[in-house]
Design a protein around this motif. Structure first.
Motif, PDB file in Angstrom:
ATOM      1  N   LEU A  39      -5.299  18.830   1.765  1.00  0.00           N
ATOM      2  CA  LEU A  39      -4.390  17.813   1.490  1.00  0.00           C
ATOM      3  C   LEU A  39      -2.931  17.475   2.219  1.00  0.00           C
ATOM      4  CD1 LEU A  39      -2.666  15.189  -0.135  1.00  0.00           C
ATOM      5  CD2 LEU A  39      -2.452  16.727  -1.631  1.00  0.00           C
ATOM      6  N   ILE A  40      -2.561  19.174   2.594  1.00  0.00           N
ATOM      7  CA  ILE A  40      -0.625  19.053   3.543  1.00  0.00           C
ATOM      8  C   ILE A  40      -1.562  19.448   4.404  1.00  0.00           C
ATOM      9  CG2 ILE A  40       0.418  21.383   4.235  1.00  0.00           C
ATOM     10  CD1 ILE A  40      -0.290  22.451   1.122  1.00  0.00           C
ATOM     11  N   ARG A  41      -2.440  19.147   5.310  1.00  0.00           N
ATOM     12  CA  ARG A  41      -3.048  18.998   6.951  1.00  0.00           C
ATOM     13  C   ARG A  41      -2.815  17.228   6.874  1.00  0.00           C
ATOM     14  NH1 ARG A  41      -8.766  18.201   8.737  1.00  0.00           N
ATOM     15  NH2 ARG A  41      -9.309  17.341   7.013  1.00  0.00           N
ATOM     16  N   ASP A  42      -4.026  16.255   5.517  1.00  0.00           N
ATOM     17  CA  ASP A  42      -3.318  15.123   6.298  1.00  0.00           C
ATOM     18  C   ASP A  42      -1.867  14.702   5.951  1.00  0.00           C
ATOM     19  OD1 ASP A  42      -6.447  15.304   6.187  1.00  0.00           O
ATOM     20  OD2 ASP A  42      -6.030  15.314   3.494  1.00  0.00           O
ATOM     21  N   ILE A  43      -1.682  15.556   4.677  1.00  0.00           N
ATOM     22  CA  ILE A  43       0.281  14.914   5.130  1.00  0.00           C
ATOM     23  C   ILE A  43       0.821  14.709   6.119  1.00  0.00           C
ATOM     24  CG2 ILE A  43       2.490  15.239   3.497  1.00  0.00           C
ATOM     25  CD1 ILE A  43       1.055  15.713   0.894  1.00  0.00           C
TER      26      ILE A  43
ATOM     27  N   SER B  88       6.203   8.051  -1.683  1.00  0.00           N
ATOM     28  CA  SER B  88       5.269   8.411  -1.206  1.00  0.00           C
ATOM     29  C   SER B  88       4.897   9.543  -1.211  1.00  0.00           C
ATOM     30  CB  SER B  88       4.263   7.752  -1.559  1.00  0.00           C
ATOM     31  OG  SER B  88       4.062   6.766  -2.594  1.00  0.00           O
ATOM     32  N   LEU B  89       5.275   9.897   0.302  1.00  0.00           N
ATOM     33  CA  LEU B  89       4.960  10.785   1.063  1.00  0.00           C
ATOM     34  C   LEU B  89       5.660  11.740   0.527  1.00  0.00           C
ATOM     35  CD1 LEU B  89       4.231   9.950   3.958  1.00  0.00           C
ATOM     36  CD2 LEU B  89       3.027  11.311   3.139  1.00  0.00           C
ATOM     37  N   PHE B  90       7.447  11.254   0.361  1.00  0.00           N
ATOM     38  CA  PHE B  90       8.271  12.677   0.041  1.00  0.00           C
ATOM     39  C   PHE B  90       7.526  13.224  -0.916  1.00  0.00           C
ATOM     40  CE2 PHE B  90      11.837  13.749  -2.949  1.00  0.00           C
ATOM     41  CZ  PHE B  90      12.830  14.721  -2.013  1.00  0.00           C
ATOM     42  N   TYR B  91       7.314  13.007  -2.645  1.00  0.00           N
ATOM     43  CA  TYR B  91       6.810  13.720  -3.491  1.00  0.00           C
ATOM     44  C   TYR B  91       5.420  14.435  -2.841  1.00  0.00           C
ATOM     45  CZ  TYR B  91       5.213  14.425  -7.940  1.00  0.00           C
ATOM     46  OH  TYR B  91       4.325  15.581  -8.640  1.00  0.00           O
ATOM     47  N   SER B  92       4.836  13.366  -2.358  1.00  0.00           N
ATOM     48  CA  SER B  92       3.485  14.696  -1.989  1.00  0.00           C
ATOM     49  C   SER B  92       3.672  15.580  -1.048  1.00  0.00           C
ATOM     50  CB  SER B  92       2.682  13.565  -1.074  1.00  0.00           C
ATOM     51  OG  SER B  92       1.792  12.872  -1.936  1.00  0.00           O
ATOM     52  N   ILE B  93       4.564  15.955   0.256  1.00  0.00           N
ATOM     53  CA  ILE B  93       4.411  16.569   0.712  1.00  0.00           C
ATOM     54  C   ILE B  93       5.462  18.231  -0.045  1.00  0.00           C
ATOM     55  CG2 ILE B  93       6.991  17.956   2.288  1.00  0.00           C
ATOM     56  CD1 ILE B  93       5.736  14.534   3.787  1.00  0.00           C
ATOM     57  N   ASN B  94       6.271  16.958  -1.392  1.00  0.00           N
ATOM     58  CA  ASN B  94       7.321  18.672  -2.052  1.00  0.00           C
ATOM     59  C   ASN B  94       5.943  19.113  -2.785  1.00  0.00           C
ATOM     60  OD1 ASN B  94       9.921  18.425  -0.984  1.00  0.00           O
ATOM     61  ND2 ASN B  94       9.782  16.905  -0.895  1.00  0.00           N
ATOM     62  N   ASN B  95       5.206  18.590  -3.228  1.00  0.00           N
ATOM     63  CA  ASN B  95       4.013  18.937  -4.702  1.00  0.00           C
ATOM     64  C   ASN B  95       2.749  19.829  -4.224  1.00  0.00           C
ATOM     65  OD1 ASN B  95       5.725  18.537  -6.931  1.00  0.00           O
ATOM     66  ND2 ASN B  95       6.527  17.316  -5.561  1.00  0.00           N
ATOM     67  N   ALA B  96       2.413  19.145  -2.761  1.00  0.00           N
ATOM     68  CA  ALA B  96       0.951  19.548  -3.011  1.00  0.00           C
ATOM     69  C   ALA B  96       0.992  21.213  -2.419  1.00  0.00           C
ATOM     70  CB  ALA B  96       0.603  18.842  -1.154  1.00  0.00           C
ATOM     71  N   GLU B  97      -0.338  21.922  -2.822  1.00  0.00           N
ATOM     72  CA  GLU B  97      -0.243  23.013  -2.845  1.00  0.00           C
ATOM     73  C   GLU B  97      -2.106  22.999  -2.005  1.00  0.00           C
ATOM     74  OE1 GLU B  97      -1.342  24.755  -6.745  1.00  0.00           O
ATOM     75  OE2 GLU B  97       1.426  24.042  -7.359  1.00  0.00           O
ATOM     76  N   HIS B  98      -2.901  22.243  -2.064  1.00  0.00           N
ATOM     77  CA  HIS B  98      -4.103  22.068  -1.324  1.00  0.00           C
ATOM     78  C   HIS B  98      -4.051  22.166   0.044  1.00  0.00           C
ATOM     79  CE1 HIS B  98      -8.319  20.238  -0.134  1.00  0.00           C
ATOM     80  NE2 HIS B  98      -8.523  21.212  -1.127  1.00  0.00           N
TER      81      HIS B  98
ATOM     82  N   LYS C 137      -1.668  14.670  -9.000  1.00  0.00           N
ATOM     83  CA  LYS C 137      -0.688  14.003  -8.617  1.00  0.00           C
ATOM     84  C   LYS C 137      -0.183  13.918  -7.080  1.00  0.00           C
ATOM     85  CE  LYS C 137       3.478  12.442 -10.153  1.00  0.00           C
ATOM     86  NZ  LYS C 137       4.463  11.352 -11.499  1.00  0.00           N
ATOM     87  N   ALA C 138       0.163  14.337  -6.586  1.00  0.00           N
ATOM     88  CA  ALA C 138       0.050  14.743  -5.000  1.00  0.00           C
ATOM     89  C   ALA C 138      -0.339  13.723  -4.386  1.00  0.00           C
ATOM     90  CB  ALA C 138       0.663  15.936  -4.365  1.00  0.00           C
ATOM     91  N   LEU C 139      -2.063  14.400  -4.441  1.00  0.00           N
ATOM     92  CA  LEU C 139      -3.179  13.549  -3.929  1.00  0.00           C
ATOM     93  C   LEU C 139      -3.216  11.344  -4.243  1.00  0.00           C
ATOM     94  CD1 LEU C 139      -6.123  13.616  -2.015  1.00  0.00           C
ATOM     95  CD2 LEU C 139      -7.106  13.869  -4.065  1.00  0.00           C
ATOM     96  N   LEU C 140      -3.172  11.333  -5.426  1.00  0.00           N
ATOM     97  CA  LEU C 140      -2.712  10.038  -5.275  1.00  0.00           C
ATOM     98  C   LEU C 140      -2.140   9.540  -4.804  1.00  0.00           C
ATOM     99  CD1 LEU C 140      -3.406  10.710  -9.330  1.00  0.00           C
ATOM    100  CD2 LEU C 140      -4.694   9.684  -8.149  1.00  0.00           C
ATOM    101  N   LEU C 141      -0.563  10.067  -4.851  1.00  0.00           N
ATOM    102  CA  LEU C 141       0.228   9.240  -3.964  1.00  0.00           C
ATOM    103  C   LEU C 141      -0.158   9.360  -2.441  1.00  0.00           C
ATOM    104  CD1 LEU C 141       3.448  10.720  -5.662  1.00  0.00           C
ATOM    105  CD2 LEU C 141       2.635   8.376  -5.530  1.00  0.00           C
ATOM    106  N   TYR C 142      -0.748  10.524  -2.329  1.00  0.00           N
ATOM    107  CA  TYR C 142      -1.035  10.603  -0.721  1.00  0.00           C
ATOM    108  C   TYR C 142      -1.360   9.219  -0.437  1.00  0.00           C
ATOM    109  CZ  TYR C 142      -4.002  11.278   3.138  1.00  0.00           C
ATOM    110  OH  TYR C 142      -4.891  11.191   4.550  1.00  0.00           O
TER     111      TYR C 142
END
Length: 223
Positions: free
Chosen positions: A213-217, A200-210, A177-182
């Motif tokens: 993806l974290i690098r991209d965010i 979108s970024l707030f959710y992504s930052i707080n839920n991304a594990e990959h 889901k974090a990827l989709l919102l990124y």
């Protein structure tokens, strides 16, 4: 000659420690690493916790040499390579995986998805990403997400958002889901929609594990 003996001993210790990476003087290759694969993976994960990503990638390469059919080894190796901006090497890792990992392996679709995103987002290999899109299971979350990303890259933002919303209705994994919102955040940047960018970024930052993806965010947040 005590000093000479001390230097020689230190050299032997350093060479022994480096055997699993490149060998000492070219004598030993990582293929001859005698550790069980589970121990290699455990060491790799410890290095990731320490943020020693390049060393962790080397350890996962050892694991791949020990068992070349396990998709998760390729996924994790490429993930840490993405984290340190080694996208070309990550791409090669994904490509090797698709040749070695059975199609019925649950990780096979993930490998295709991540390879397509590296191609499209970082290496500008759009045609290769489109080819992978056609090979994905019809209406899978991964296929919908990739289609949405490709529409985003062709500036078809409304269609892209529509597809992402469709995928978000079906996704259950927080990291996915974090990827989709990124990807949604990228579109909102183009549309100048500040509220949805940061939501979108707030959710992504707080839920991304990959790690990729974290690098991209992080990069998008800085921009």
């Amino acid at each position: 000659m005590p000093a000479l003996r001390s230097i020689t001993s230190l050299t032997l210790i350093l060479c022994t420690a480096a055997l699993f990476i490149s060998g000492c003087g070219g004598g030993v290759s990582i293929k001859n690493d005698s550790r069980p694969v589970e121990e290699v993976v455990s060491q790799a994960e410890l290095l990731i916790k320490q943020k020693a990503y390049a060393a962790a990638a080397d350890q996962y390469q050892v694991a791949i040499l020990k068992d070349s059919t396990v998709g998760q080894y390729y996924l994790r190796r490429a993930e840490v390579l993405e984290r340190i901006d080694h996208d070309k090497e990550a791409r090669l890792t994904y490509e090797r995986a698709l040749k070695a990992v059975p199609e019925e392996d649950p990780s096979h679709l993930q490998l295709m998805h991540r390879l397509a995103l590296v191609n499209a987002n970082h290496l500008y290999k759009i045609e290769e990403a489109e080819d992978l899109l056609l090979r994905m299971p019809e209406n899978s979350v991964e296929q919908i997400d990739l289609a949405a990303f490709l529409y985003y890259q062709s500036s078809q933002f409304e269609l892209s958002i529509s597809l992402l919303n469709k995928a978000l209705e079906r996704v259950t994994d927080a990291d996915q889901k974090a990827l989709l919102l990124y990807h949604a955040a990228l579109i909102y940047v183009e549309l100048g929609d500040q509220k949805n960018i940061f939501g979108s970024l707030f959710y992504s930052i707080n839920n991304a594990e990959h790690l990729g993806l974290i690098r991209d965010i992080e990069q998008l947040w800085q921009e």
